[in-house]
Design a protein around this motif. Structure first.
Motif, PDB file in Angstrom:
ATOM      1  N   TYR A 102     163.340  21.446  62.226  1.00 41.60           N
ATOM      2  CA  TYR A 102     164.496  20.960  62.486  1.00 41.60           C
ATOM      3  C   TYR A 102     164.668  21.477  64.037  1.00 41.60           C
ATOM      4  CZ  TYR A 102     165.821  25.684  61.881  1.00 41.60           C
ATOM      5  OH  TYR A 102     165.872  27.314  61.838  1.00 41.60           O
ATOM      6  N   ARG A 103     165.543  20.747  64.839  1.00 38.83           N
ATOM      7  CA  ARG A 103     165.792  20.886  66.186  1.00 38.83           C
ATOM      8  C   ARG A 103     167.271  21.577  66.584  1.00 38.83           C
ATOM      9  NH1 ARG A 103     164.431  18.337  71.426  1.00 38.83           N
ATOM     10  NH2 ARG A 103     166.027  18.382  72.762  1.00 38.83           N
ATOM     11  N   ARG A 127     163.944  16.784  60.380  1.00 40.32           N
ATOM     12  CA  ARG A 127     162.697  15.908  60.035  1.00 40.32           C
ATOM     13  C   ARG A 127     162.485  16.195  58.202  1.00 40.32           C
ATOM     14  NH1 ARG A 127     156.511  15.617  61.830  1.00 40.32           N
ATOM     15  NH2 ARG A 127     156.292  16.906  59.932  1.00 40.32           N
ATOM     16  N   VAL A 128     163.001  14.810  57.773  1.00 42.55           N
ATOM     17  CA  VAL A 128     162.847  14.832  56.374  1.00 42.55           C
ATOM     18  C   VAL A 128     161.873  13.550  56.100  1.00 42.55           C
ATOM     19  CG1 VAL A 128     163.879  14.526  54.068  1.00 42.55           C
ATOM     20  CG2 VAL A 128     165.249  15.918  56.062  1.00 42.55           C
ATOM     21  N   ALA A 129     160.881  14.073  55.135  1.00 41.58           N
ATOM     22  CA  ALA A 129     159.941  12.872  54.783  1.00 41.58           C
ATOM     23  C   ALA A 129     159.254  12.220  55.998  1.00 41.58           C
ATOM     24  CB  ALA A 129     160.404  12.000  53.846  1.00 41.58           C
ATOM     25  N   GLY A 130     159.033  12.844  57.116  1.00 37.88           N
ATOM     26  CA  GLY A 130     158.295  12.423  58.106  1.00 37.88           C
ATOM     27  C   GLY A 130     159.304  11.627  59.088  1.00 37.88           C
ATOM     28  N   GLN A 131     160.524  11.606  59.091  1.00 38.06           N
ATOM     29  CA  GLN A 131     161.431  10.938  59.845  1.00 38.06           C
ATOM     30  C   GLN A 131     162.635  11.811  60.343  1.00 38.06           C
ATOM     31  OE1 GLN A 131     162.982   7.566  57.553  1.00 38.06           O
ATOM     32  NE2 GLN A 131     161.283   6.224  57.838  1.00 38.06           N
ATOM     33  N   VAL A 136     174.024  18.108  61.941  1.00 33.78           N
ATOM     34  CA  VAL A 136     174.676  19.167  62.200  1.00 33.78           C
ATOM     35  C   VAL A 136     174.566  20.164  61.284  1.00 33.78           C
ATOM     36  CG1 VAL A 136     176.409  17.509  63.483  1.00 33.78           C
ATOM     37  CG2 VAL A 136     176.755  18.625  61.114  1.00 33.78           C
ATOM     38  N   GLY A 137     175.134  21.559  61.870  1.00 35.12           N
ATOM     39  CA  GLY A 137     175.285  22.792  61.122  1.00 35.12           C
ATOM     40  C   GLY A 137     174.757  24.023  61.916  1.00 35.12           C
ATOM     41  N   GLY A 138     175.305  25.033  61.604  1.00 32.06           N
ATOM     42  CA  GLY A 138     174.951  26.478  62.271  1.00 32.06           C
ATOM     43  C   GLY A 138     174.067  27.224  61.313  1.00 32.06           C
ATOM     44  N   GLY A 155     171.279  28.479  75.123  1.00 28.58           N
ATOM     45  CA  GLY A 155     170.921  27.194  75.654  1.00 28.58           C
ATOM     46  C   GLY A 155     169.470  27.140  75.331  1.00 28.58           C
ATOM     47  N   ASP A 156     168.470  27.924  74.921  1.00 24.68           N
ATOM     48  CA  ASP A 156     167.291  27.556  74.457  1.00 24.68           C
ATOM     49  C   ASP A 156     167.114  26.517  73.481  1.00 24.68           C
ATOM     50  OD1 ASP A 156     166.409  29.511  76.189  1.00 24.68           O
ATOM     51  OD2 ASP A 156     165.673  30.923  74.937  1.00 24.68           O
ATOM     52  N   VAL A 157     166.261  25.572  73.500  1.00 21.12           N
ATOM     53  CA  VAL A 157     166.030  24.536  72.266  1.00 21.12           C
ATOM     54  C   VAL A 157     164.794  24.791  71.569  1.00 21.12           C
ATOM     55  CG1 VAL A 157     165.870  21.988  71.774  1.00 21.12           C
ATOM     56  CG2 VAL A 157     167.506  22.636  73.964  1.00 21.12           C
ATOM     57  N   TRP A 158     165.067  24.986  70.282  1.00 21.75           N
ATOM     58  CA  TRP A 158     164.038  25.448  69.521  1.00 21.75           C
ATOM     59  C   TRP A 158     163.541  24.406  68.567  1.00 21.75           C
ATOM     60  CZ3 TRP A 158     165.382  30.907  67.325  1.00 21.75           C
ATOM     61  CH2 TRP A 158     165.379  31.743  68.263  1.00 21.75           C
ATOM     62  N   LEU A 159     162.101  24.143  68.338  1.00 20.71           N
ATOM     63  CA  LEU A 159     161.646  23.395  67.322  1.00 20.71           C
ATOM     64  C   LEU A 159     161.224  24.269  66.365  1.00 20.71           C
ATOM     65  CD1 LEU A 159     160.989  20.377  66.389  1.00 20.71           C
ATOM     66  CD2 LEU A 159     158.828  20.779  67.234  1.00 20.71           C
ATOM     67  N   VAL A 160     161.807  24.490  65.164  1.00 22.69           N
ATOM     68  CA  VAL A 160     161.571  25.355  64.038  1.00 22.69           C
ATOM     69  C   VAL A 160     160.785  24.593  62.724  1.00 22.69           C
ATOM     70  CG1 VAL A 160     162.467  27.081  62.500  1.00 22.69           C
ATOM     71  CG2 VAL A 160     163.431  26.415  64.981  1.00 22.69           C
ATOM     72  N   ARG A 161     159.918  25.148  62.082  1.00 27.60           N
ATOM     73  CA  ARG A 161     159.268  24.605  61.071  1.00 27.60           C
ATOM     74  C   ARG A 161     159.822  25.501  59.783  1.00 27.60           C
ATOM     75  NH1 ARG A 161     154.658  26.747  61.331  1.00 27.60           N
ATOM     76  NH2 ARG A 161     154.684  28.242  59.813  1.00 27.60           N
TER      77      ARG A 161
END
Length: 745
Positions: A102-103, A127-131, A136-138, A155-161
């Motif tokens: 998720y971003r 990203r769900v099933a590769g898409q 939205v959500g906190g 303001g930091d934008v994260w890409l989280v696994r």
């Protein structure tokens, strides 16, 4: 106490709005979509007003008024429904555990804890099933605190696994409902993120103004760090002026809480009010201040100063509430409106609740408005009980020397100020007393002694601290023209900083002195329910009405409320007196069992290590307060406790209490023990290496299999499926909360 509605029009508007918000908080999930109903009622109300305006005589005002109340009530319901983020079709709830990545963007201050950083991120896509899909959500996230990882910044934008988990319900009896607290802030998930699970990919603040304000707050904090040498005084300076409490140690926080002066460290109405008072006094010295042009200039300057201060504190929620409240007061004065303070409070509350209905659940919002409301109504009445200034002035005589006359006059002025400050503190406590008992379970009897000295000195310290910041800014400006001039000016700045540090040291030492001198002044361990808090409010309001109207009906009503309150307390105590309960607690990495009998308990940590202060405070004490416990004993292991326990074999302990038996398994079962039917539960500890057939042969399949908090998550996941397949019922205290057995059932 006759209510005059004409000058308090917004009081009639905010009450039904608040009623609608409260209704949704209790019954919201069962309600349909409400905005069509609100739209329809609005059209009907507008049509009725149009029809009434065209009548030659006065139209149906009562009917229109009742319809307006209904419209505002439904508006409260609708606004709260629209503000509830979890109802959105693309909310995180609808993706469950299918999220691969998720971003998200960091959307809050970062709190530094002993081992982690904690903050809130707002999701924009998953990203769900590769898409990738919009979402939205906190999420309330925690990351390890290490030297190699920088603190998260707004303001930091994260890409989280990985997928976040829904927030957990309270895991132990009486524990603080952190899940509900997060939901009131539109946060429904939590996640501990390891360093290799996330990557900062961009910087994109959700609100650029707030990002600049938060950065400015840290820069200003650096000024205090530069000029205030002592660590404790620097931490208090940041808390007092800026509301940044990261560096305030736990001992200091407890000292202020125990003496009823925590509000000093929370930047809110006190600091904004001091600033407003200083600006009003300075502008009042200017000539022509009563003219319309000067009133407008005064209003613009006042608004600029207040909102500049709000900006320097990072636009925190508490300061914004106070800034909005005083802004309405400034605007009303600028236009010469003789509106009452009750109406101004109602206006501020109305607009704040329209902006965010969930503010009604915020403890700070409740305490702020109730304290101001109580001060406005009660402080003049309490102050009128005594007239110390007049008493001292009556002792003046014409034949007395001028020095003696000045002494009488100054004694009258100082005593009058002291009494008015006492009246203000008493008035603020009257309205906030029930909330203090309900939320904090304590009442500091030393609040008068603490506040009478700490509040004036801390108020002066705020002025001095702001002066320090101004001087630092002037010095920086001088440095643009002449380095030597700026260097010389810095001595003045250091002098003011020295005074600032001394004032903070003095009132802080005074708070600790009160705590040491009056150790028994804190009444703690008080538990009241929400209905009981409402009953206390009812008693207070009925007594105020009685003293104002002098009618016995109000006194009878107050006595009725007190009777119901006392009856509810007696009934609760009687119900708990015969209650016997066994609890396997959910405390991370610990094995702890509690044996409750009425208001007494024996708590046994099975690993023989004493519970830490944090573990007791947050895991055990809330349940103790809820039961009005009179005796809670902690025993380091079975051998010292009063609960009989037998080591049947290495790794197997059998404990019996009130006719019930439990088995605690922490190793292998040798098979040398004879079958033991009739157990309530088998508690598996420390990843006990047992198989379902072994347990069934020894205990049968009737007992519940309980995985305590000392078991690893991978172990529980594996063993849970095996035991369920073998016909056992299982309970994981780490996920489902404490395992409780009611004796006699």
């Amino acid at each position: 106490m006759q209510v005059k509605w004409a000058p308090n029009a917004f009081v009639r508007l905010v009450l039904p709005l608040m009623a609608g918000i409260l209704t949704y908080l209790y019954y919201g999930p069962a309600l349909p979509v409400l905005w069509p109903l609100l739209l329809g009622l609005g059209v009907v109300f507008a049509g009725m007003q149009w029809w009434a305006a065209r009548q030659p005589q006065l139209g149906p005002t009562d009917a229109a008024g009742l319809l307006a109340v209904l419209v505002l009530y439904v508006a409260g319901l609708t606004l709260t429904q629209q503000a509830t983020e979890s109802r959105a079709a693309d909310h995180l709830y609808h993706f469950g555990g299918e999220i691969e990545f998720y971003r998200a963007v960091v959307d809050d201050y970062t709190v530094r804890r002993p081992a982690t950083y904690a903050t809130t991120v707002r999701v924009s896509a998953v990203r769900v099933a590769g898409q990738w899909r919009p979402a939205v959500g906190g999420i309330r996230v925690s990351i390890p605190l290490t030297d190699s990882l920088p603190a998260p910044q707004y303001g930091d934008v994260w890409l989280v696994r990985g997928a976040p988990a829904p927030s957990k319900a309270p895991l132990n009896p009486g524990e603080f409902d952190y899940r509900r607290y997060l939901q009131y802030h539109q946060i429904y998930h939590q996640q501990f993120i390891h360093p290799d699970q996330y990557q900062r990919i961009a910087v994109d603040p959700p609100n650029l103004l707030r990002a600049v304000a938060m950065r400015a707050a840290r820069v200003v904090e650096g000024v205090f760090k530069q000029y205030v040498g002592a660590k404790r005084e620097y931490a208090l300076a940041s808390a007092l002026v800026l509301g940044l409490k990261d560096d305030v140690d736990q001992q200091t926080k407890e000292a202020y809480a125990n003496t009823g002066t925590t509000h000093i460290m929370a930047v809110s109405g006190l600091q904004v009010g001091l600033l407003f008072g200083a600006v009003s006094w300075l502008l009042g010295l200017l000539p022509g201040r009563r003219g319309p042009v000067m009133r407008l200039v005064t209003a613009l300057v006042g608004l600029a100063v207040i909102w500049s201060y709000a900006f320097l504190t990072g636009l925190s929620a508490s300061v914004l509430r106070a800034a909005v409240m005083f802004s309405f007061l400034i605007v009303a004065r600028a236009f010469g409106r003789q509106t009452s303070m009750y109406n101004l409070l109602a206006v501020a509350a109305f607009f704040l609740l329209c902006y965010d209905p969930y503010l009604l659940c915020d403890v700070g919002f409740q305490l702020s408005f109730l304290a101001v409301l109580s001060i406005v109504y009660l402080q003049p009445r309490i102050a009128a009980w005594l007239q110390p200034k007049a008493w001292f002035l009556e002792r003046q005589r014409p034949w007395q020397p001028p020095a003696v006359q000045r002494l009488w006059r100054w004694a009258g002025v100082s005593t009058d100020w002291l009494w008015r400050a006492t009246a203000l503190s008493l008035a603020a406590q009257v309205a906030t007393f029930p909330l203090g008992l309900f939320y904090f379970h304590q009442f500091p009897l030393s609040f008068l002694l603490s506040n009478l000295v700490a509040v004036p000195i801390s108020s002066l310290a705020v002025y001095v601290g702001l002066a320090l910041l101004v001087l630092k800014g002037v010095g920086w400006g001088l440095g643009l023209f002449s380095a030597s001039l700026a260097h010389g000016f810095d001595y003045l700045t250091k002098g003011v900083a020295c005074v600032f540090e001394w004032m903070i040291w003095f009132f802080n030492e005074y708070i600790f002195l009160i705590g040491r001198a009056l150790p028994g002044a804190l009444v703690s361990g008080i538990h009241i329910t929400a209905p009981q808090a409402w009953l206390i409010f009812g008693v207070i309001l009925a007594l105020l009405a009685f003293f104002s109207l002098k009618k016995l009906q109000w006194l009878a009503l107050a006595c009725s409320f007190m009777g119901v309150f006392a009856g509810s307390r007696v009934w609760a105590a009687r119900r708990l007196a015969t209650n016997e309960q066994l609890v396997v607690y959910s405390i991370p990495r610990r094995s702890v069992v509690g044996f409750w009998q009425g208001a007494a308990a024996d708590i046994v940590p099975l690993d023989s290590l004493p519970l830490t202060e944090t573990e007791r405070t947050y895991r055990i004490v809330p349940g103790s307060i809820g039961r009005n416990a009179r005796r809670v004993s902690y025993w380091p292991g079975w051998q010292h406790g009063p609960v009989p326990a037998v080591v049947a074999e290495p790794g197997l302990v059998l404990a019996g209490w009130r006719g019930r038996q439990l088995a605690f398994v922490s190793g292998r079962l040798s098979g040398s023990t004879r079958p033991l039917p009739g157990l309530v539960a088998v508690v598996l500890r420390r990843n006990a290496r047992v198989q379902p057939p072994e347990v069934a042969a020894l205990f049968g399949t009737a007992p519940r299999i309980v995985f305590d908090s000392s078991c690893k998550s991978w172990y529980v996941a594996r063993q849970d499926s095996l035991f369920r397949a073998a016909g056992f019922r299982t309970h994981d205290v780490a996920l489902a909360g404490a395992f409780t057995v009611q004796m006699g059932q």
